[in-house]
Scaffold this motif. Structure first.
Motif, PDB file in Angstrom:
ATOM      1  N   PHE A 115       0.903  -1.063   0.016  1.00  0.00           N
ATOM      2  CA  PHE A 115      -0.100  -0.061   0.109  1.00  0.00           C
ATOM      3  C   PHE A 115       0.990   1.185   0.146  1.00  0.00           C
ATOM      4  CE2 PHE A 115      -2.830   3.062   1.610  1.00  0.00           C
ATOM      5  CZ  PHE A 115      -4.282   2.859   1.097  1.00  0.00           C
ATOM      6  N   CYS A 116       0.776   2.046  -1.046  1.00  0.00           N
ATOM      7  CA  CYS A 116       1.440   3.378  -1.199  1.00  0.00           C
ATOM      8  C   CYS A 116       0.615   4.511  -1.090  1.00  0.00           C
ATOM      9  CB  CYS A 116       2.205   3.439  -2.615  1.00  0.00           C
ATOM     10  SG  CYS A 116       3.479   2.300  -2.712  1.00  0.00           S
ATOM     11  N   TYR A 117       0.837   5.246  -0.105  1.00  0.00           N
ATOM     12  CA  TYR A 117      -0.114   6.374   0.320  1.00  0.00           C
ATOM     13  C   TYR A 117       0.618   7.623   0.118  1.00  0.00           C
ATOM     14  CZ  TYR A 117      -2.634   9.645   3.619  1.00  0.00           C
ATOM     15  OH  TYR A 117      -3.426  10.668   4.012  1.00  0.00           O
ATOM     16  N   VAL A 118       0.105   8.632  -0.607  1.00  0.00           N
ATOM     17  CA  VAL A 118       0.439  10.028  -1.064  1.00  0.00           C
ATOM     18  C   VAL A 118      -0.040  11.022   0.076  1.00  0.00           C
ATOM     19  CG1 VAL A 118       0.673  11.729  -2.628  1.00  0.00           C
ATOM     20  CG2 VAL A 118       0.522   9.558  -3.701  1.00  0.00           C
ATOM     21  N   SER A 119       0.989  11.003   0.838  1.00  0.00           N
ATOM     22  CA  SER A 119       0.765  12.106   2.203  1.00  0.00           C
ATOM     23  C   SER A 119       1.081  13.395   1.749  1.00  0.00           C
ATOM     24  CB  SER A 119       1.567  11.560   3.230  1.00  0.00           C
ATOM     25  OG  SER A 119       1.664  12.193   4.376  1.00  0.00           O
ATOM     26  N   GLY A 120       2.553  14.083   2.225  1.00  0.00           N
ATOM     27  CA  GLY A 120       2.654  15.200   1.935  1.00  0.00           C
ATOM     28  C   GLY A 120       4.192  15.789   2.693  1.00  0.00           C
ATOM     29  N   SER A 121       4.722  16.680   1.998  1.00  0.00           N
ATOM     30  CA  SER A 121       5.877  16.993   2.773  1.00  0.00           C
ATOM     31  C   SER A 121       5.302  17.925   4.134  1.00  0.00           C
ATOM     32  CB  SER A 121       6.335  18.076   1.801  1.00  0.00           C
ATOM     33  OG  SER A 121       7.645  18.672   2.410  1.00  0.00           O
ATOM     34  N   PHE A 151       4.306   2.182   2.292  1.00  0.00           N
ATOM     35  CA  PHE A 151       5.106   3.137   2.148  1.00  0.00           C
ATOM     36  C   PHE A 151       4.325   4.611   2.288  1.00  0.00           C
ATOM     37  CE2 PHE A 151       6.952  -0.409  -0.095  1.00  0.00           C
ATOM     38  CZ  PHE A 151       8.489  -0.242   0.273  1.00  0.00           C
ATOM     39  N   ASN A 152       4.853   5.555   3.002  1.00  0.00           N
ATOM     40  CA  ASN A 152       4.084   6.727   3.041  1.00  0.00           C
ATOM     41  C   ASN A 152       4.970   7.623   2.169  1.00  0.00           C
ATOM     42  OD1 ASN A 152       1.727   5.813   4.801  1.00  0.00           O
ATOM     43  ND2 ASN A 152       3.758   5.439   6.269  1.00  0.00           N
TER      44      ASN A 152
END
Length: 225
Positions: A115-121, A151-152
């Motif tokens: 699971f790849c999660y697009v979080s943010g800077s 993976f975040n």
């Protein structure tokens, strides 16, 4: 004789937004990806032999489509909203609650999923800002689910792919800043190609690092799969 590669069938959310669309383009063009399922509230506008699309309105209830969500070894979760102009309860619901519902459903239906999660800077569950805490807690809770890997990814400014239809229009006016920003801070600047390729490469790398800042994304994107 070379090593036989395992088939990669991925689910992508948010493909009617800039990040999800960019990841979709990279997956459709990658020989490492064998099939793609996108789940959207409206058609993404792409047609490809690898691509299957489900139009589904309620992301808080996957029961009507759950039979179509098994047999996948990865989810690239690119769905999200900005905290700007949004009240805290709505942001929490659309960021933490929605993400966790989708992730919990997929973790039950697909053993061995990445699971790849697009979080943010700037994400930080101990940060001062509400959005930092919400995304930070989302990252932490995702890592507790029974996925093979989580993976975040924390990109900052993302330079879109030229052919993207859903890139924010202001990017065409500030893309000239990208080389300067990249030279000053790799953590703050990556390309859409790098973000998509990092997710794809994550499928074949048992990477101990679960939170990927901008420079980590760039590095993983360059690693051979």
């Amino acid at each position: 004789m070379g090593k036989t590669r395992s088939a990669n069938h991925v689910i992508i959310t948010g493909t009617t937004g800039m990040v999800g669309e960019g990841v979709l383009i990279r997956c459709l063009n990658s020989p490492e990806i064998d099939g793609v399922l996108v789940i959207n509230r409206k058609p993404c506008g792409y047609v490809h032999s690898k691509l299957k699309e489900i139009i589904h309105q309620d992301f808080f209830n996957f029961s009507p489509i759950k039979d179509q969500l098994s047999g996948y070894n990865a989810c690239f979760f690119c769905l999200g909203i900005s905290s700007v102009g949004i009240d805290k309860d709505t942001y929490f619901k659309m960021t933490y609650t929605l993400t966790m519902h989708v992730a919990e459903t997929l973790s039950r239906l697909n053993k061995g999923m990445t699971f790849c999660y697009v979080s943010g800077s700037g994400t930080n569950r101990n940060g001062k800002l509400s959005w930092q805490k919400v995304k930070g807690n989302t990252e932490n809770e995702l890592m507790q689910l029974p996925f093979e890997q989580v993976f975040n990814l924390r990109p900052g400014f993302i330079k879109p792919i030229k052919e993207q239809k859903y890139a924010h229009k202001f990017y065409q006016f500030i893309n000239w800043l990208f080389p300067l920003g990249r030279a000053i801070s790799k953590n703050g600047f990556c390309t859409m190609q790098e973000l998509g390729d990092a997710m794809i490469n994550a499928l074949s790398h048992n990477n101990e690092k679960r939170i990927l800042e901008g420079s980590d994304i760039i590095k993983l994107a360059k690693e051979p799969s």
